[in-house]
Structures are given as structure tokens and as C-alpha cells.
Design a protein around this motif. Sequence first.
Motif, PDB file in Angstrom:
ATOM      1  N   ALA A   1     108.438  -5.950  44.278  1.00 29.41           N
ATOM      2  CA  ALA A   1     108.371  -5.058  43.342  1.00 29.41           C
ATOM      3  C   ALA A   1     107.188  -5.141  42.372  1.00 29.41           C
ATOM      4  CB  ALA A   1     109.562  -5.230  42.483  1.00 29.41           C
ATOM      5  N   PHE A   2     106.585  -4.113  41.823  1.00 29.76           N
ATOM      6  CA  PHE A   2     105.505  -3.991  40.888  1.00 29.76           C
ATOM      7  C   PHE A   2     105.833  -3.375  39.597  1.00 29.76           C
ATOM      8  CE2 PHE A   2     103.081  -4.317  44.947  1.00 29.76           C
ATOM      9  CZ  PHE A   2     102.555  -5.457  44.697  1.00 29.76           C
ATOM     10  N   GLY A   3     105.631  -4.214  38.614  1.00 33.75           N
ATOM     11  CA  GLY A   3     105.858  -3.146  37.156  1.00 33.75           C
ATOM     12  C   GLY A   3     104.734  -3.230  36.343  1.00 33.75           C
TER      13      GLY A   3
ATOM     14  N   ARG B   1     108.100 -15.409  37.010  1.00 33.78           N
ATOM     15  CA  ARG B   1     107.719 -15.187  35.745  1.00 33.78           C
ATOM     16  C   ARG B   1     107.840 -13.692  35.069  1.00 33.78           C
ATOM     17  NH1 ARG B   1     102.095 -17.371  33.083  1.00 33.78           N
ATOM     18  NH2 ARG B   1     102.539 -19.011  34.679  1.00 33.78           N
ATOM     19  N   PRO B   2     109.126 -13.244  34.835  1.00 33.09           N
ATOM     20  CA  PRO B   2     109.440 -11.835  34.524  1.00 33.09           C
ATOM     21  C   PRO B   2     109.097 -11.747  33.215  1.00 33.09           C
ATOM     22  CG  PRO B   2     111.415 -13.441  34.440  1.00 33.09           C
ATOM     23  CD  PRO B   2     110.407 -14.111  35.153  1.00 33.09           C
ATOM     24  N   MET B   3     108.650 -10.336  32.915  1.00 33.58           N
ATOM     25  CA  MET B   3     108.063  -9.692  31.716  1.00 33.58           C
ATOM     26  C   MET B   3     106.806 -10.755  31.053  1.00 33.58           C
ATOM     27  SD  MET B   3     110.231  -7.409  31.431  1.00 33.58           S
ATOM     28  CE  MET B   3     109.620  -6.640  30.067  1.00 33.58           C
ATOM     29  N   SER B   4     105.941 -11.180  31.920  1.00 32.62           N
ATOM     30  CA  SER B   4     104.838 -11.840  31.767  1.00 32.62           C
ATOM     31  C   SER B   4     103.367 -10.911  31.648  1.00 32.62           C
ATOM     32  CB  SER B   4     104.480 -12.690  32.881  1.00 32.62           C
ATOM     33  OG  SER B   4     104.390 -11.784  34.019  1.00 32.62           O
ATOM     34  N   GLY B   5     104.017  -9.604  31.707  1.00 37.01           N
ATOM     35  CA  GLY B   5     102.460  -8.701  31.761  1.00 37.01           C
ATOM     36  C   GLY B   5     102.043  -8.497  33.198  1.00 37.01           C
ATOM     37  N   ASP B   6     102.322  -9.632  33.869  1.00 35.14           N
ATOM     38  CA  ASP B   6     102.033  -9.492  35.492  1.00 35.14           C
ATOM     39  C   ASP B   6     100.532  -9.312  36.017  1.00 35.14           C
ATOM     40  OD1 ASP B   6     104.800  -7.171  35.842  1.00 35.14           O
ATOM     41  OD2 ASP B   6     104.777  -9.400  35.730  1.00 35.14           O
ATOM     42  N   LEU B   7      99.935  -9.775  35.030  1.00 29.03           N
ATOM     43  CA  LEU B   7      98.412  -9.499  35.004  1.00 29.03           C
ATOM     44  C   LEU B   7      97.629 -10.771  35.561  1.00 29.03           C
ATOM     45  CD1 LEU B   7      97.869  -7.230  32.111  1.00 29.03           C
ATOM     46  CD2 LEU B   7      98.423  -6.500  34.316  1.00 29.03           C
TER      47      LEU B   7
ATOM     48  N   ILE C   1     108.609  -0.352  39.614  1.00 29.28           N
ATOM     49  CA  ILE C   1     109.530  -0.560  38.272  1.00 29.28           C
ATOM     50  C   ILE C   1     108.906   0.048  37.025  1.00 29.28           C
ATOM     51  CG2 ILE C   1     110.338  -2.338  36.872  1.00 29.28           C
ATOM     52  CD1 ILE C   1     109.981  -4.610  39.049  1.00 29.28           C
ATOM     53  N   CYS C   2     109.787   0.956  36.418  1.00 31.80           N
ATOM     54  CA  CYS C   2     109.330   1.575  35.406  1.00 31.80           C
ATOM     55  C   CYS C   2     109.502   0.973  34.028  1.00 31.80           C
ATOM     56  CB  CYS C   2     109.973   2.841  35.215  1.00 31.80           C
ATOM     57  SG  CYS C   2     109.204   4.159  36.126  1.00 31.80           S
ATOM     58  N   GLY C   3     110.574  -0.056  34.176  1.00 29.74           N
ATOM     59  CA  GLY C   3     110.859  -0.926  32.998  1.00 29.74           C
ATOM     60  C   GLY C   3     112.254  -0.675  32.549  1.00 29.74           C
ATOM     61  N   ALA C   4     113.136  -1.599  32.247  1.00 29.20           N
ATOM     62  CA  ALA C   4     114.572  -1.538  31.918  1.00 29.20           C
ATOM     63  C   ALA C   4     114.986  -1.105  30.546  1.00 29.20           C
ATOM     64  CB  ALA C   4     115.115  -2.800  32.180  1.00 29.20           C
TER      65      ALA C   4
ATOM     66  N   THR D   1     104.358 -10.523  39.799  1.00 31.97           N
ATOM     67  CA  THR D   1     103.578  -9.811  40.826  1.00 31.97           C
ATOM     68  C   THR D   1     102.490  -8.861  40.561  1.00 31.97           C
ATOM     69  OG1 THR D   1     105.403  -7.910  40.861  1.00 31.97           O
ATOM     70  CG2 THR D   1     105.642  -9.803  42.579  1.00 31.97           C
ATOM     71  N   ASN D   2     101.384  -8.920  41.219  1.00 33.53           N
ATOM     72  CA  ASN D   2     100.355  -8.239  40.987  1.00 33.53           C
ATOM     73  C   ASN D   2      99.509  -8.081  42.014  1.00 33.53           C
ATOM     74  OD1 ASN D   2      98.585 -10.595  40.951  1.00 33.53           O
ATOM     75  ND2 ASN D   2      99.149 -10.853  38.920  1.00 33.53           N
ATOM     76  N   GLU D   3      98.112  -7.691  42.118  1.00 32.17           N
ATOM     77  CA  GLU D   3      97.302  -7.479  43.272  1.00 32.17           C
ATOM     78  C   GLU D   3      96.998  -8.588  44.052  1.00 32.17           C
ATOM     79  OE1 GLU D   3      94.552  -7.498  39.882  1.00 32.17           O
ATOM     80  OE2 GLU D   3      96.626  -6.778  40.077  1.00 32.17           O
ATOM     81  N   LYS D   4      97.060  -9.838  43.211  1.00 33.48           N
ATOM     82  CA  LYS D   4      96.698 -11.117  43.879  1.00 33.48           C
ATOM     83  C   LYS D   4      97.991 -11.858  44.455  1.00 33.48           C
ATOM     84  CE  LYS D   4      92.625 -11.356  42.079  1.00 33.48           C
ATOM     85  NZ  LYS D   4      91.433 -11.460  43.043  1.00 33.48           N
TER      86      LYS D   4
END
Length: 332
Positions: free
Chosen positions: A285-287, A231-237, A15-18, A267-270
Motif C-alpha cells: 500500500a502506498f500513501g 513506520r506509519p504516517m512518516s511521510g513515507d519518503l 491510500i488517500c488518507g484516513a 512504503t515508497n519507491e525504495k
Amino acid sequence: MIKTKNKKDKWIKFICGASNEDIVAIEDLCAIYTAAGVDYIDVAAEESIVHAAKKGIEWAKQVSKNSPGLMISISDGNDIHFRKAKFDPLKCPPHCPRPCEKVCPTNAIDNSGIKESKCYGCGRCLNSCPLNLISEYEYNLSKDDLASTLQKIKPDAVEIHTDINRIDSFIKVVSTLKSSETKLKNISISCGLHQSVKNSQGPEDLLKAIWVRYEILNELNIPLIWQLDGRPMSGDLAPATSKDAVKLFERIGPDLPPGLIQLAGGTNEKTHEFLNSNNLPDGIAFGSSARKIMQPLIDFAHKNNKRLYDYPERMALAIKKAQKFLEPWKMS
């Protein structure tokens, strides 16, 4: 249609970002993750951004046989994915430790404020300011003329960001897709609970809303992807964001309509670690998490007014990092 994968492989989208319109970074990122083997690349619905993504994909063909589909993100209403942040730098105190600058994953913040092109609306800065000077605003590049955008871009797929309560506007978007006669290989539906929590709606309400959308889309006879936003737009970290994505999948995944099930939003490496190996989604999907690990390499190249792939050794390192990041899903 999504290509058949090895039985051990999971379908992966980058995901590049909307609302991301950092064209230089998008070109590099699309090159990196194409070479690393993703199946789709999701970008904002704007011609110059799509052109940059295609340039990156084309470059990657020099080092990889992979050819991902190109998806554009659209929305049926005001949505958290279509935003940017802003603040007036003149209101900042002279000795502020600038926590906003430290948490920004794209280095979009400096003494002049927030660079609009680099901000993709992750929201990490919004609560970081001790004086609450940072606000958000809508930034939807496909809002005004979706039919024209589709005809110009001719994407392989679209992702419709929707919400439980927006059924009428969803119908209008689907009607536009149909009338545009755009030949789509897939339609992805992105929906979660984040915008409906205030209405006390839960997983069962989300499941019902998804089935309603399935009935609307079924007549198009286009393969569907159900993107569950934990948890969208969370920074995903953080690990906790992964847990939210997994919990939502485990709660309603078995009862979703026909189509691929994809995890997103946190979503992330965990993420892979929290899933039951006997109950995995079709893909992920990874952003932010995927972009964050590349930012130092991309920044180095851009400071010298070059693309990352102008530095072969650094580009090779970036591709290797991306492959390692995706590895759990390539062998699941």
C-alpha cells in the motif's frame, strides 16, 4: 474479493488518507491511480469523499479497463492515522524561515496557518517548527456513527486501524460491521508497533494480537488482509522508512494468520529494493509517496480551478508517472 492477478503482479492499494478531505485532489488522484492499475483505493469514511473517489474511478474507465475496489478506513480507538495538525499563525515570528511549509507534502501550510481540508496528518511538520508551535488533534470522520456510515457508503471493503492493546474496542467495531449487514469483499487489519513502543511490546506481541483478531474475524467468513505498518504516517519518503516496513514483514510475515499480507507505513519507491525476491509480500500500500509525486501536477490544475484531467497532456504524464512508480510491483 480481490480479483485474481497475473502471477507476476502484486496486489496494490493506493491510500488517500484516513483524514484527507481534499475532495478535488482525491478525485484526480483516484483517476490517476485507477488508470495506473491499483486494486484498491482507500479513503476516509465520509460520503462526499467517497463520491469524489468514485468520480475519479469512473473517469479512468475512459482510458483503462481497471476497476479498483473502494475501501474506507475506520478505527477502534485513538489512532495516528486519524489526525491533523494545527498552529496559530499569529504566534509565528515575522522572519521565520517556515520549515513547516517546506516539508508539507500537500502544500497545506501558508501564512494563514494549516488548511484543514488539505492536511492528512502525515506529521512531517510537527517536529519542524523551531518554536514547537505545531500540535496535532484527532480527526476521525467515522467515529460517531459507524453503522450509519457503512449503510450510506456501502464500501467494497473496510480497513480497521487497531493497536495491540485495543482488543475490547476492536470487538465492538467488528460487532458493528456484523450488525450493519454491509456486504464486504475484504476486511483489512492495519496494525504495527508505533503506538505500543512505550509499552515495550515487540513483534511477538504484535503477532499474538493479530492472531486474536483473526479468531474474532474468522466467523464473518470474509477474506482478510493483514497490513503491517512499519513506520506509519512518516511521510513515507526516506529509504529508512522502507527498511522498517520490510523488517517487520520479515520478522512476523511467515507466521501470520491466513489472508493476504500487505506492507504499508513507510512504503515508497525504495521498498522493493530492500526485499528478498524469494520472499515477497502479497501486496503493498502506498500513501504519501504516491501522492507526493503528483502534487505539482495537481496544484497546477487546481490553481486554475480545474481538475487535472481537464488537461489531457498533463493527465497522461501523471498516469505515466504512476505506472512507473508501481512498475516494480506489477512485475514482481
